[in-house]
Enzyme design. Structure first.
Site, PDB file in Angstrom:
ATOM      1  N   TYR A  48      28.367  11.632 -12.860  1.00 60.66           N
ATOM      2  CA  TYR A  48      29.215  11.430 -14.026  1.00 60.66           C
ATOM      3  C   TYR A  48      30.321  12.473 -14.005  1.00 60.66           C
ATOM      4  O   TYR A  48      30.050  13.669 -13.797  1.00 60.66           O
ATOM      5  CB  TYR A  48      28.387  11.549 -15.302  1.00 60.66           C
ATOM      6  CG  TYR A  48      29.188  11.416 -16.575  1.00 60.66           C
ATOM      7  CD1 TYR A  48      29.828  10.220 -16.883  1.00 60.66           C
ATOM      8  CD2 TYR A  48      29.313  12.484 -17.462  1.00 60.66           C
ATOM      9  CE1 TYR A  48      30.568  10.093 -18.046  1.00 60.66           C
ATOM     10  CE2 TYR A  48      30.039  12.358 -18.627  1.00 60.66           C
ATOM     11  CZ  TYR A  48      30.678  11.167 -18.912  1.00 60.66           C
ATOM     12  OH  TYR A  48      31.412  11.040 -20.060  1.00 60.66           O
ATOM     13  N   ASP A  62      38.135  20.633 -25.071  1.00 61.69           N
ATOM     14  CA  ASP A  62      38.049  19.174 -24.915  1.00 61.69           C
ATOM     15  C   ASP A  62      38.685  18.493 -26.126  1.00 61.69           C
ATOM     16  O   ASP A  62      38.005  17.924 -26.975  1.00 61.69           O
ATOM     17  CB  ASP A  62      36.584  18.763 -24.754  1.00 61.69           C
ATOM     18  CG  ASP A  62      36.409  17.276 -24.504  1.00 61.69           C
ATOM     19  OD1 ASP A  62      37.378  16.628 -24.084  1.00 61.69           O
ATOM     20  OD2 ASP A  62      35.303  16.768 -24.748  1.00 61.69           O
ATOM     21  N   ASP A  89      34.876   9.661 -17.331  1.00 61.69           N
ATOM     22  CA  ASP A  89      35.328   9.734 -18.713  1.00 61.69           C
ATOM     23  C   ASP A  89      36.853   9.627 -18.724  1.00 61.69           C
ATOM     24  O   ASP A  89      37.556  10.530 -18.279  1.00 61.69           O
ATOM     25  CB  ASP A  89      34.871  11.078 -19.294  1.00 61.69           C
ATOM     26  CG  ASP A  89      35.296  11.298 -20.734  1.00 61.69           C
ATOM     27  OD1 ASP A  89      36.045  10.466 -21.276  1.00 61.69           O
ATOM     28  OD2 ASP A  89      34.881  12.322 -21.314  1.00 61.69           O
ATOM     29  N   ASP A  91      38.692   9.250 -21.513  1.00 65.89           N
ATOM     30  CA  ASP A  91      39.159   9.566 -22.870  1.00 65.89           C
ATOM     31  C   ASP A  91      39.622   8.292 -23.588  1.00 65.89           C
ATOM     32  O   ASP A  91      38.906   7.307 -23.612  1.00 65.89           O
ATOM     33  CB  ASP A  91      40.257  10.619 -22.819  1.00 65.89           C
ATOM     34  CG  ASP A  91      39.718  12.015 -22.541  1.00 65.89           C
ATOM     35  OD1 ASP A  91      38.485  12.197 -22.598  1.00 65.89           O
ATOM     36  OD2 ASP A  91      40.510  12.921 -22.260  1.00 65.89           O
ATOM     37  N   HIS A 116      34.671   4.971 -18.784  1.00 67.73           N
ATOM     38  CA  HIS A 116      34.499   4.589 -20.182  1.00 67.73           C
ATOM     39  C   HIS A 116      35.727   5.012 -20.977  1.00 67.73           C
ATOM     40  O   HIS A 116      36.405   5.989 -20.677  1.00 67.73           O
ATOM     41  CB  HIS A 116      33.195   5.111 -20.776  1.00 67.73           C
ATOM     42  CG  HIS A 116      33.058   6.601 -20.882  1.00 67.73           C
ATOM     43  ND1 HIS A 116      33.741   7.362 -21.800  1.00 67.73           N
ATOM     44  CD2 HIS A 116      32.273   7.467 -20.196  1.00 67.73           C
ATOM     45  CE1 HIS A 116      33.394   8.627 -21.683  1.00 67.73           C
ATOM     46  NE2 HIS A 116      32.507   8.728 -20.714  1.00 67.73           N
ATOM     47  N   GLU A 118      37.271   5.319 -24.985  1.00 70.42           N
ATOM     48  CA  GLU A 118      36.752   5.509 -26.332  1.00 70.42           C
ATOM     49  C   GLU A 118      37.718   5.042 -27.406  1.00 70.42           C
ATOM     50  O   GLU A 118      38.897   4.778 -27.132  1.00 70.42           O
ATOM     51  CB  GLU A 118      36.378   6.977 -26.549  1.00 70.42           C
ATOM     52  CG  GLU A 118      37.544   7.930 -26.522  1.00 70.42           C
ATOM     53  CD  GLU A 118      37.110   9.361 -26.275  1.00 70.42           C
ATOM     54  OE1 GLU A 118      37.523  10.236 -27.059  1.00 70.42           O
ATOM     55  OE2 GLU A 118      36.364   9.610 -25.310  1.00 70.42           O
ATOM     56  N   CYS A 126      36.120  16.422 -28.716  1.00 67.00           N
ATOM     57  CA  CYS A 126      34.759  16.285 -28.204  1.00 67.00           C
ATOM     58  C   CYS A 126      33.926  15.419 -29.150  1.00 67.00           C
ATOM     59  O   CYS A 126      33.998  15.562 -30.372  1.00 67.00           O
ATOM     60  CB  CYS A 126      34.122  17.657 -28.052  1.00 67.00           C
ATOM     61  SG  CYS A 126      32.367  17.618 -27.656  1.00 67.00           S
ATOM     62  N   ARG A 161      33.276   3.191 -25.116  1.00 63.49           N
ATOM     63  CA  ARG A 161      32.591   4.219 -25.913  1.00 63.49           C
ATOM     64  C   ARG A 161      33.082   4.108 -27.352  1.00 63.49           C
ATOM     65  O   ARG A 161      34.288   3.996 -27.595  1.00 63.49           O
ATOM     66  CB  ARG A 161      32.907   5.603 -25.356  1.00 63.49           C
ATOM     67  CG  ARG A 161      32.459   6.736 -26.279  1.00 63.49           C
ATOM     68  CD  ARG A 161      32.711   8.091 -25.671  1.00 63.49           C
ATOM     69  NE  ARG A 161      33.052   9.079 -26.687  1.00 63.49           N
ATOM     70  CZ  ARG A 161      33.254  10.370 -26.431  1.00 63.49           C
ATOM     71  NH1 ARG A 161      33.152  10.823 -25.189  1.00 63.49           N
ATOM     72  NH2 ARG A 161      33.578  11.202 -27.407  1.00 63.49           N
ATOM     73  N   GLU A 191      28.377   6.960 -28.949  1.00 60.03           N
ATOM     74  CA  GLU A 191      28.363   8.428 -28.950  1.00 60.03           C
ATOM     75  C   GLU A 191      27.761   8.993 -30.231  1.00 60.03           C
ATOM     76  O   GLU A 191      27.898   8.428 -31.324  1.00 60.03           O
ATOM     77  CB  GLU A 191      29.797   8.944 -28.775  1.00 60.03           C
ATOM     78  CG  GLU A 191      29.960  10.456 -28.802  1.00 60.03           C
ATOM     79  CD  GLU A 191      29.235  11.171 -27.672  1.00 60.03           C
ATOM     80  OE1 GLU A 191      27.989  11.030 -27.570  1.00 60.03           O
ATOM     81  OE2 GLU A 191      29.900  11.887 -26.905  1.00 60.03           O
ATOM     82  N   ASN A 213      23.919   9.575 -24.095  1.00 58.30           N
ATOM     83  CA  ASN A 213      24.487  10.873 -23.753  1.00 58.30           C
ATOM     84  C   ASN A 213      23.523  11.970 -24.191  1.00 58.30           C
ATOM     85  O   ASN A 213      23.387  12.245 -25.380  1.00 58.30           O
ATOM     86  CB  ASN A 213      25.845  11.043 -24.449  1.00 58.30           C
ATOM     87  CG  ASN A 213      26.496  12.375 -24.133  1.00 58.30           C
ATOM     88  OD1 ASN A 213      26.047  13.116 -23.264  1.00 58.30           O
ATOM     89  ND2 ASN A 213      27.567  12.692 -24.846  1.00 58.30           N
TER      90      ASN A 213
END
Length: 297
Positions: A48, A62, A89, A91, A116, A118, A126, A161, A191, A213
């Site tokens: 990942y 983040d 990731d 974002d 993914h 989001e 984060c 996500r 998440e 996660n």
């Protein structure tokens, strides 16, 4: 040697087949190519590429400061050295829907197996920090549709996500997940769920693969792989675990050097030179240049 013999297309097909099996796939977070090689050596199911770990490695919080170029570059470096599929990731997709489509194609070119995307607003933060905000459903669905339309390899995994659980509650998360699946998402990453009951609620709501996660110091309980498999989860990630372990060991090592004036007391806690050279497969490079592997330990 130099790079994995498996092509990106082969890794993506294998990743899809493993997901279809119903097994729980375990993906530790790799912060660099060397840690990805170690994950591969230990026999995990994939790697990942965490946005939190990447931003921290760059000395940044983040909060959406990393760029597509930085994420794609690190992803390519990691995908190159391992036979395992890499999940990245991405974002919020680094912009509007057209940027999302470009993000998919750039990450395809980087050789990863999937990403993914989001539903936070820009700039994101984060997923386990307070004060998050999510976009409306229409905007979230446009992002996913753009990602699906933008991909060229149908085996490239587009995972959605959703961060809405921490904003509007579990019922909102269930409804958002269903809408994201209807928009074309291949898998869902809910998440900041708080425990097994919430994972079970998402599992009952959708019939696509689900990701858990298991990040440390976050909003939810740390469940075992067996607990997650019993619920019916399909992927578990440990996004920042190796980075936190490495930094904890580094802090302890610096304390020792300051206190003792030498690192000799730390030798038993280090990866040895021989172990590092074995992981890097120094000896294989001898096939090309006999002067490379000419040391004796």
């Amino acid at each position: 040697m130099l790079q994995s013999p498996a092509s990106p297309a082969e890794k993506r097909r294998a990743f899809r087949q493993r997901l279809a099996s119903g097994d729980l796939l375990v993906l530790p977070g790799a912060m660099n190519p060397l840690s990805a090689m170690l994950i591969d050596r230990y026999g995990f199911d994939g790697v990942y590429v965490s946005g939190a770990a990447l931003s921290a490695d760059l000395g940044l919080p983040d909060i959406g400061l990393t760029t597509l170029t930085e994420v794609a570059g690190r992803s390519q470096q990691i995908a190159r050295v391992t036979d395992l599929p890499a999940l990245v990731d991405a974002d919020t997709g680094f912009g509007e829907p057209m940027n999302v489509a470009r993000t998919v194609q750039v990450l395809e070119d980087a050789g990863v197996a999937g990403m993914h995307l989001e539903d936070q607003v820009n700039p994101k933060r984060c997923g386990h920090l307070d004060g998050k905000a999510v976009v409306d459903t229409d905007t979230a669905l446009k992002r996913i549709r753009a990602a699906v339309d933008g991909r060229r390899d149908p085996n490239f995994l587009v995972m959605a996500r959703t961060d809405i659980r921490a904003v509007d509650g579990l019922t909102a998360a269930v409804e958002r997940a269903k809408a994201l699946v209807d928009a074309g998402a291949d898998a869902i990453f809910p998440e900041a769920l708080t425990g097994p009951e919430e994972f079970a609620a998402l599992r009952a709501a959708v019939d696509v693969p689900l990701l858990a996660n298991m990040t440390e110091f976050g909003k939810g309980r740390l469940l075992t792989a067996q607990q997650l498999e019993d619920i019916g989860m399909n992927i578990v990630i440990y996004p920042v675990t190796l980075l936190r372990l490495a930094m904890g060991a580094a802090m302890a090592g610096l304390d020792e050097i300051l206190a003792e004036g030498t690192q000799e007391g730390l030798l038993g806690r280090m990866q040895t030179r021989a172990e590092l050279y074995e992981l890097l497969d120094y000896e294989a490079y001898n096939h090309f240049d006999a002067d490379v592997f000419n040391f004796r330990l």
